[in-house]
Design an enzyme around this catalytic site. Structure first.
Site, PDB file in Angstrom:
ATOM      1  N   LYS A  34     -14.287  27.315  47.308  1.00 33.08           N
ATOM      2  CA  LYS A  34     -15.288  27.472  46.377  1.00 33.08           C
ATOM      3  C   LYS A  34     -14.660  26.837  45.058  1.00 33.08           C
ATOM      4  CE  LYS A  34     -13.634  32.144  45.844  1.00 33.08           C
ATOM      5  NZ  LYS A  34     -14.014  33.684  45.567  1.00 33.08           N
ATOM      6  N   TYR A 249      -1.086  22.239  14.163  1.00 33.19           N
ATOM      7  CA  TYR A 249      -1.694  22.861  13.366  1.00 33.19           C
ATOM      8  C   TYR A 249      -1.486  24.228  13.014  1.00 33.19           C
ATOM      9  CZ  TYR A 249      -5.749  19.727  14.619  1.00 33.19           C
ATOM     10  OH  TYR A 249      -6.369  18.553  14.666  1.00 33.19           O
ATOM     11  N   MET A 297      -6.465  20.205  20.951  1.00 37.57           N
ATOM     12  CA  MET A 297      -7.392  19.678  22.055  1.00 37.57           C
ATOM     13  C   MET A 297      -6.926  19.054  23.159  1.00 37.57           C
ATOM     14  SD  MET A 297     -11.242  18.160  21.352  1.00 37.57           S
ATOM     15  CE  MET A 297     -11.891  19.641  20.577  1.00 37.57           C
TER      16      MET A 297
END
EC number: 5.1.1.1
Length: 355
Positions: A34, A249, A297
């Site tokens: 799965k 950041y 990101m």
């Protein structure tokens, strides 16, 4: 295409399967594939395991089952753990997928389509013995025991249950679930049974029954099996920073010395958690290198100051997951589990299969 590569060693997965088969002795061993084979590729893994005579593959949904059936053909058993619903019953029949029925409503739906097709339809029943997620309740099981017509039109192939805490070998709850399961099975003497997940396989032969259903152990998430996954990322940027320079950041890391900082092309968009900010590590030539600053990101920064200069260059590969930093070890840093690390491996990574 991503500069990062996930390498999946199919030979290692097959060897893990054979180890589990050896532990289970005469019981069959299936495979939970799965969530796209725990993020590693359900189709590729299933094809490899078929070579080792695996014939039972467990998926979560009908969509996963259809994808697997289209890739593997008709001569294997594909079991859908979430069961059957009105909207996908015909699809299960068309693609010869066997639902694991989790409540009386699903039994009713499958019976309805059995009548519609005028033939027996295969199914597994899931009895809830204590994990309290899916599965027929004790009241529903009692109804089945007292009224066998509730299963009319169904080809009941297996009764299964699922262990809640099998990774803790000495936890008494395992035995409680086993005893409940055995008590229910007395009323279905001619039906095959399945209880053991990965951890359950190592609880002893009493837990094996006719079929074991490992997932995690196939993918190295059990201490007795080997990690088949490597994730590598190249250094794409190098910079020399002076004392008291801020990185990333929100300036969450400040250099405490003159430092050499390398940048790697992966981030939270690739499933690399922000929780690794300022506390994760990667490995370069077997040496641990800390992650510094926020995970962003698409990028992370690592402090390579302590590496030999000859090992610091553009294109040098850092190991994010591998023998030095297994999924379980990585997960422990941020308080999660290895399953989550694997299933979060991003779609942007290039996949390479070996073995």
């Amino acid at each position: 295409m991503s500069l990062c590569t996930v390498e999946i060693n199919l030979s290692t997965i097959k060897n893990n399967y054979l180890l589990l088969q050896d532990v289970c002795k005469t019981s069959l061993v299936g495979a939970a594939v799965k969530a796209n084979g725990y993020g590693l590729g359900a189709i590729q893994i299933s094809k490899a395991l078929i070579e080792e005579n695996c014939r039972h593959f467990f998926v979560a949904s009908s969509e996963e089952g259809v994808n697997l059936r289209n890739a593997l053909g008709l001569d294997i058993n594909i079991l859908v753990l979430n069961g059957v619903f009105e909207h996908d019953a015909l699809e299960l029949i068309e693609y010869n997928l066997t639902p694991v029925l989790n409540n009386l409503k699903q039994i009713e739906i499958w019976q309805k389509f059995s009548n519609l097709k005028n033939r027996l339809l295969p199914c597994y029943l899931h009895f809830n013995t204590g994990i309290n997620r899916l599965g027929l309740s004790s009241d529903e099981i009692e109804q089945l025991i007292n009224d066998r017509d509730l299963l009319k039109g169904l080809d009941l192939q297996y009764i299964i249950s699922h262990l809640a805490i099998s990774e803790e070998i000495d936890n008494p709850y395992n035995l409680e679930q086993l005893n409940r399961f055995k008590a229910y099975l007395q009323y279905f003497p001619n039906v095959k049974a399945s209880l053991a997940n990965s951890g359950g396989i190592f609880l002893g032969q009493d837990y094996h029954f006719d079929l074991a259903r490992p997932g995690a152990a196939l993918y190295g998430l059990n201490p007795l099996t080997k990690n088949p996954v490597t994730l590598k990322a190249p250094i794409i940027h190098l910079q020399n920073l002076t004392l008291d320079s801020h990185i990333g950041y929100n300036m969450t890391f400040t250099t405490k010395r003159d430092s050499v900082i390398a940048t790697l092309p992966l981030g939270y968009a690739d499933g690399f958690s922000r929780n690794f900010s300022n506390q994760g590590e990667v490995f370069i030539n077997s040496r641990s290198v800390p992650i510094v600053g926020r995970v962003s990101m698409d990028l992370i920064n690592i402090d390579v100051t302590d590496l030999p200069p000859s090992e610091i260059f553009l294109g040098q590969e850092a190991e994010i997951i591998g023998n030095y930093c297994t999924p379980n070890k990585i997960a422990s840093i941020i308080g999660t589990i290895g399953y989550e690390v694997l299933t979060n491996l991003g779609s942007r990574y290039k996949r390479k299969y070996i073995g």
